[in-house]
Design a protein around this motif. Structure first.
Motif, PDB file in Angstrom:
ATOM      1  N   SER A  36     -28.812   1.739  57.303  1.00  0.00           N
ATOM      2  CA  SER A  36     -28.050   1.736  56.094  1.00  0.00           C
ATOM      3  C   SER A  36     -27.621   0.356  55.564  1.00  0.00           C
ATOM      4  CB  SER A  36     -26.944   2.661  56.199  1.00  0.00           C
ATOM      5  OG  SER A  36     -26.257   2.990  54.805  1.00  0.00           O
ATOM      6  N   GLN A 216     -22.599   5.104  56.066  1.00  0.00           N
ATOM      7  CA  GLN A 216     -23.347   6.424  56.842  1.00  0.00           C
ATOM      8  C   GLN A 216     -22.365   7.311  57.321  1.00  0.00           C
ATOM      9  OE1 GLN A 216     -26.854   7.338  57.720  1.00  0.00           O
ATOM     10  NE2 GLN A 216     -25.272   8.975  58.801  1.00  0.00           N
ATOM     11  N   THR A 245     -28.126   5.017  50.639  1.00  0.00           N
ATOM     12  CA  THR A 245     -28.993   4.273  51.648  1.00  0.00           C
ATOM     13  C   THR A 245     -28.808   4.866  52.952  1.00  0.00           C
ATOM     14  OG1 THR A 245     -26.903   2.796  51.973  1.00  0.00           O
ATOM     15  CG2 THR A 245     -28.451   2.056  50.638  1.00  0.00           C
ATOM     16  N   ALA A 246     -27.966   5.865  53.439  1.00  0.00           N
ATOM     17  CA  ALA A 246     -27.815   6.432  54.696  1.00  0.00           C
ATOM     18  C   ALA A 246     -28.956   7.108  54.931  1.00  0.00           C
ATOM     19  CB  ALA A 246     -26.428   7.472  54.920  1.00  0.00           C
TER      20      ALA A 246
END
Length: 414
Positions: A36, A216, A245-246
């Motif tokens: 992430s 995350q 982004t996780a």
């Protein structure tokens, strides 16, 4: 001006309880916090930001691993190659005494000390930006630190970085640099980049006071999209835009059991029902909550309770071509209304439970255990306190029933 607001990377998070996952999946889970942040850096380069703010808890523990530290240095070096500065503060997880002797980060990384300080930078277009913040020197900071932040200076933009929590009654986070929204507004800053609370939320709109959430999710209470805020200048205001982004998500799925006396049929039914509900846009870790246990034989209920059904389900899923989800638990959901007391006044129990099962009381009872950050985090979750209260309620009810049965047996024998 354009910058990234991120926080709570928790690099090297242990993800306890998931070690039984297949090796390739376990590697993906272990690397998810790293992945992430790497994606955040990728976006920083793509969007050509001016700088990045990381508001605490870069690492999951104060004693970080060499691998985690080396990874973070590499990512900061990528940013340095693109002339992007990094402004960071350490939080309650990675607290440390900040000195020049301990600095191992590239020259583009600016670490806030253990007292509130302000760092100033001038952008290529001559815009001046001041950033104020501090790093934790110990795990807990009980005092409100906002009085130490200066009023906005004679600059184009001023940003506050604060790893802490809103103060208030029954707030389990009051020992993490508590503050009020009004205190932050009184500083006349243009943006407050907050960290510590893992749920993404905007506390105030103009100016923005915001938690970006963690990058995350680390357990089932941290489900949903995770990432960072890309903050841009629009009409003389700083406006955040969320970017995910996780690589891994968490999902709790409630299922009604189908009538069967076959373990194989039960496992197939569970897999089919989960596949219909799971979020298949990314790898998902699934908690299966089951109702309708009266439709199963006693033997199947025992196999659910001892984990045999879950193990068979996991084994069956391993054989699928593409692993889209992984069930880490499957349990029969117990009604929150049970058990109830008979001779013991339910009203007094409910009243007492509200004052007994608090974060403050649990912290006092388990002070040494709470030195381990993953234990402290788990007990800061409201669901954990609810589960604990239910477990104690059931234990008391069982004891009461046994005592009443003994009294009844004794009376009958006489």
């Amino acid at each position: 001006m354009k910058f990234i607001h991120t926080a709570d990377l928790h690099l090297d998070s242990p993800f306890l309880g998931l070690q039984d996952a297949p090796e390739d999946l376990w590697q993906s889970i272990q690397q998810s916090t790293f992945t992430s942040f790497e994606r955040i850096v990728d976006d920083a380069l793509k969007f050509k930001i001016d700088f990045i703010c990381i508001a605490g808890d870069i690492f999951d523990r104060d004693q970080r691993s060499i691998a985690a530290e080396n990874f973070f240095v590499r990512q900061c070096s990528r940013l340095q190659d693109a002339n992007i500065d990094v402004y960071l503060s350490y939080g309650n997880h990675d607290y440390q005494m900040v000195t020049d002797e301990t600095k191992v980060l590239p020259a583009n990384v600016h670490v806030f000390g253990n007292q509130v300080e302000t760092k100033t930078l001038k952008l290529a277009d001559k815009t001046t930006v001041a950033i104020s913040g501090f790093s934790y020197g110990s795990r807990w900071i009980d005092d409100d630190q906002t009085s130490e932040y200066p009023i906005k200076a004679n600059v184009d933009w001023q940003i506050g970085m604060l790893h802490g929590a809103l103060t208030g009654l029954k707030n389990p986070h009051d020992n993490y640099a508590p503050f009020t929204v009004q205190e932050l507004l009184d500083k006349n800053y243009d943006y407050w980049a907050l960290g510590h609370i893992h749920k993404r939320q905007i506390l105030h709109r103009n100016p923005i006071i915001a938690y970006c959430g963690n990058a995350q999710g680390r357990h089932r209470n941290e489900a949903g999209p995770k990432g960072y805020y890309l903050v841009t200048e629009e009409n003389q205001q700083l406006v955040p835009e969320f970017h995910e982004t996780a690589p891994i998500d968490w999902q709790t799925i409630s299922l009604e059991l189908e009538e069967t006396d076959s373990a194989a049929e039960l496992v197939t039914s569970l897999q089919r029902q989960v596949e219909l509900q799971v979020n298949d846009t990314k790898l998902t870790l699934v908690s299966i909550q089951l109702t309708g246990s009266e439709k199963l034989t006693d033997e199947l209920i025992v196999q659910l309770d001892n984990g045999s059904i879950l193990a068979r389900l996991q084994s069956q899923i391993k054989d699928t071509a593409t692993l889209k989800f992984w069930p880490y638990e499957a349990k029969i959901r117990v009604s929150v209304d049970q058990p109830s007391f008979t001779s013991l006044d339910q009203h007094y129990w409910d009243e007492a439970a509200q004052t007994v099962f608090t974060h403050e009381n649990i912290t006092q009872l388990a002070e040494k255990l709470f030195q381990h950050s993953f234990i402290a985090d788990q007990f800061s979750q409201p669901q954990t306190l609810t589960d604990l209260q239910q477990a104690v309620t059931m234990a008391l009810q069982t004891t009461q029933n046994q005592e009443e049965q003994q009294d009844e047996d004794s009376a009958n024998s006489n």
